[in-house]
Enzyme design. Structure first.
Site, PDB file in Angstrom:
ATOM      1  CB  THR A  10      78.509  48.040  29.419  1.00 50.94           C
ATOM      2  OG1 THR A  10      79.930  48.099  29.384  1.00 50.94           O
ATOM      3  CG2 THR A  10      78.013  48.539  30.756  1.00 50.94           C
TER       4      THR A  10
ATOM      5  CE1 TYR B 136      75.203  44.351  20.798  1.00 43.39           C
ATOM      6  CE2 TYR B 136      76.912  42.823  21.525  1.00 43.39           C
ATOM      7  CZ  TYR B 136      75.681  43.064  20.922  1.00 43.39           C
ATOM      8  OH  TYR B 136      74.928  42.002  20.465  1.00 43.39           O
TER       9      TYR B 136
HETATM   10  N1  LIG Z   1      73.442  38.983  14.752  1.00 43.90           N
HETATM   11  C1  LIG Z   1      74.251  38.471  15.685  1.00 43.90           C
HETATM   12  O1  LIG Z   1      75.250  37.802  15.388  1.00 43.90           O
HETATM   13  C2  LIG Z   1      73.915  38.664  17.148  1.00 43.90           C
HETATM   14  C3  LIG Z   1      74.687  38.010  18.110  1.00 43.90           C
HETATM   15  C4  LIG Z   1      74.376  38.184  19.458  1.00 43.90           C
HETATM   16  C5  LIG Z   1      73.307  39.001  19.827  1.00 43.90           C
HETATM   17  N2  LIG Z   1      72.582  39.639  18.875  1.00 43.90           N
HETATM   18  C6  LIG Z   1      71.464  40.498  19.314  1.00 43.90           C
HETATM   19  O2  LIG Z   1      70.270  40.049  18.700  1.00 43.90           O
HETATM   20  C7  LIG Z   1      69.387  41.154  18.499  1.00 43.90           C
HETATM   21  C8  LIG Z   1      68.968  41.222  17.036  1.00 43.90           C
HETATM   22  O3  LIG Z   1      70.127  41.303  16.245  1.00 43.90           O
HETATM   23  P1  LIG Z   1      70.102  41.286  14.635  1.00 43.90           P
HETATM   24  O4  LIG Z   1      71.421  40.787  14.196  1.00 43.90           O
HETATM   25  O5  LIG Z   1      68.882  40.602  14.140  1.00 43.90           O
HETATM   26  O6  LIG Z   1      70.048  42.869  14.354  1.00 43.90           O
HETATM   27  P2  LIG Z   1      69.526  43.685  13.076  1.00 43.90           P
HETATM   28  O7  LIG Z   1      70.341  44.939  13.051  1.00 43.90           O
HETATM   29  O8  LIG Z   1      69.496  42.839  11.858  1.00 43.90           O
HETATM   30  O9  LIG Z   1      68.021  44.048  13.492  1.00 43.90           O
HETATM   31  C9  LIG Z   1      67.769  44.901  14.562  1.00 43.90           C
HETATM   32  C10 LIG Z   1      66.364  45.443  14.448  1.00 43.90           C
HETATM   33  O10 LIG Z   1      66.176  46.397  15.494  1.00 43.90           O
HETATM   34  C11 LIG Z   1      65.605  47.574  14.968  1.00 43.90           C
HETATM   35  N3  LIG Z   1      65.989  48.743  15.759  1.00 43.90           N
HETATM   36  C12 LIG Z   1      67.210  49.324  15.845  1.00 43.90           C
HETATM   37  N4  LIG Z   1      67.146  50.425  16.602  1.00 43.90           N
HETATM   38  C13 LIG Z   1      65.859  50.545  17.021  1.00 43.90           C
HETATM   39  C14 LIG Z   1      65.162  51.486  17.831  1.00 43.90           C
HETATM   40  N5  LIG Z   1      65.763  52.578  18.322  1.00 43.90           N
HETATM   41  N6  LIG Z   1      63.843  51.296  18.053  1.00 43.90           N
HETATM   42  C15 LIG Z   1      63.197  50.231  17.501  1.00 43.90           C
HETATM   43  N7  LIG Z   1      63.806  49.313  16.742  1.00 43.90           N
HETATM   44  C16 LIG Z   1      65.122  49.465  16.492  1.00 43.90           C
HETATM   45  C17 LIG Z   1      66.127  47.660  13.527  1.00 43.90           C
HETATM   46  O11 LIG Z   1      65.316  48.491  12.721  1.00 43.90           O
HETATM   47  C18 LIG Z   1      66.119  46.194  13.114  1.00 43.90           C
HETATM   48  O12 LIG Z   1      64.876  45.792  12.576  1.00 43.90           O
HETATM   49  C19 LIG Z   1      70.154  42.395  18.967  1.00 43.90           C
HETATM   50  O13 LIG Z   1      69.789  42.709  20.284  1.00 43.90           O
HETATM   51  C20 LIG Z   1      71.602  41.943  18.903  1.00 43.90           C
HETATM   52  O14 LIG Z   1      72.421  42.662  19.797  1.00 43.90           O
HETATM   53  C21 LIG Z   1      72.861  39.495  17.530  1.00 43.90           C
END
Ligand SMILES: NC(=O)c1ccc[n+]([C@@H]2O[C@H](COP(=O)([O-])OP(=O)(O)OC[C@H]3O[C@@H](n4cnc5c(N)ncnc54)[C@H](O)[C@@H]3O)[C@@H](O)[C@H]2O)c1
Length: 258
Positions: free
Chosen positions: A156, A154
């Site tokens: 990376t 992640y």
């Molecule tokens: N939640 C946190 O605390 C946090 C912190 C830092 C960064 N992020 C980043 O923010 C972004 C969103 O995070 P989140 O917490 O809302 O995640 P989440 O898991 O709630 O939502 C992710 C979404 O991506 C979709 N998804 C997953 N794999 C997929 C694929 N192969 N093709 C198409 N869609 C796909 C899922 O269906 C989901 O709707 C991510 O990139 C995550 O790394 C989140």
């Protein structure tokens, strides 16, 4: 300019992605939701349409080049242009010491978190260049900047996304295409609550103690809300941010300052 534009948001089915879809819709953009989860996409589309703009779900698996190619083609046919691309979808990947990470788990994490944004940009850029305008925002993480043990794939991918953002910004600036990254800290909500609960149980402590530790890392003593991320994305896509490109903007309540 967000109003009247067409935006694609990957992973817009739930969480931060859904909040981004709603924020862009509130500013007057038609929003294409590209996600693997049909039901959740439909819910987001309905919320988007409450803002009086189009919410258009397209089932897309970001691990598949064919899916991405077809999605971009369909959106160009349906809307005529793509002005905003938000590469938000991401997976956590495995939690394990480096030597215990399976090669397949590494590849899957890269496929969604790094190759997916590259392919989306690759397919969207020709039309953005042709129209001489585009705004791309990549959702990285504070984990793209500082270590998070047991999460090498992640971290990376998220750091790679920052490198990708900078280089692409340098390549396409002359075409009035801005490329920025947003780096969220831990976002408040049920997902992080589950992490805190698991950690509390593993360490024989209370949920409040574990949450308190996480909050204490921030100068503001708090986590961030998904709407904070969404508003930052919306700002980066607005004309107020025309001269902001190649940046990685922390939205972490001050947890990370570089
Ligand atoms: N939640 C946190 O605390 C946090 C912190 C830092 C960064 N992020 C980043 O923010 C972004 C969103 O995070 P989140 O917490 O809302 O995640 P989440 O898991 O709630 O939502 C992710 C979404 O991506 C979709 N998804 C997953 N794999 C997929 C694929 N192969 N093709 C198409 N869609 C796909 C899922 O269906 C989901 O709707 C991510 O990139 C995550 O790394 C989140």
């Amino acid at each position: 300019m967000v109003s009247g534009s067409t935006a694609i948001v990957t992973g817009g089915g739930r969480g931060i992605g859904r909040a981004i879809c709603c924020a862009l819709a509130a500013e007057g953009a038609d929003v294409v939701i590209a996600d693997i989860d049909r039901e959740e996409m439909a819910e987001t589309a309905a919320l988007v349409e409450e803002e009086g703009v189009r919410g258009y779900p397209v089932q897309t698996d970001l691990r598949s080049f064919e899916d991405i190619e077809a999605t971009v083609e369909e959106v160009l046919e349906e809307f005529g242009s793509i002005d905003i691309l938000v590469n938000n979808a991401g997976i956590a990947g495995p939690t394990a010491e480096c030597e215990a990470v399976e090669p397949e788990e590494w590849d899957q994490t890269m496929a969604v978190n790094l190759r997916g944004p590259f392919l989306m940009c690759r397919q969207v850029l020709p039309s953005m260049k042709e129209q001489g305008y585009g705004r791309i925002v990549n959702i990285s993480s504070v984990t793209g900047k500082r270590p998070l043990t047991q999460r090498t794939p992640y971290a990376t991918a998220k750091m790679g996304l920052i490198g990708f953002t900078r280089t692409l910004a340098a390549e396409v600036g002359e075409d009035d295409i801005n490329v920025n990254a947003v780096c969220p800290g831990s976002v408040d909500g049920p997902r992080i609550d589950r992490v805190f609960e698991a950690k509390a149980e593993a360490q024989g402590r209370t949920y409040e103690e574990v949450r308190g530790d996480a909050e204490a890392e921030s100068p503001r003593r708090e986590l961030v809300q998904k709407e904070d991320i969404a508003q930052t994305v919306s700002y980066l896509c607005s004309s107020s941010a025309d001269r902001i490109t190649g940046q990685d903007v922390n939205v972490s309540a001050g947890k990370v300052m570089y």
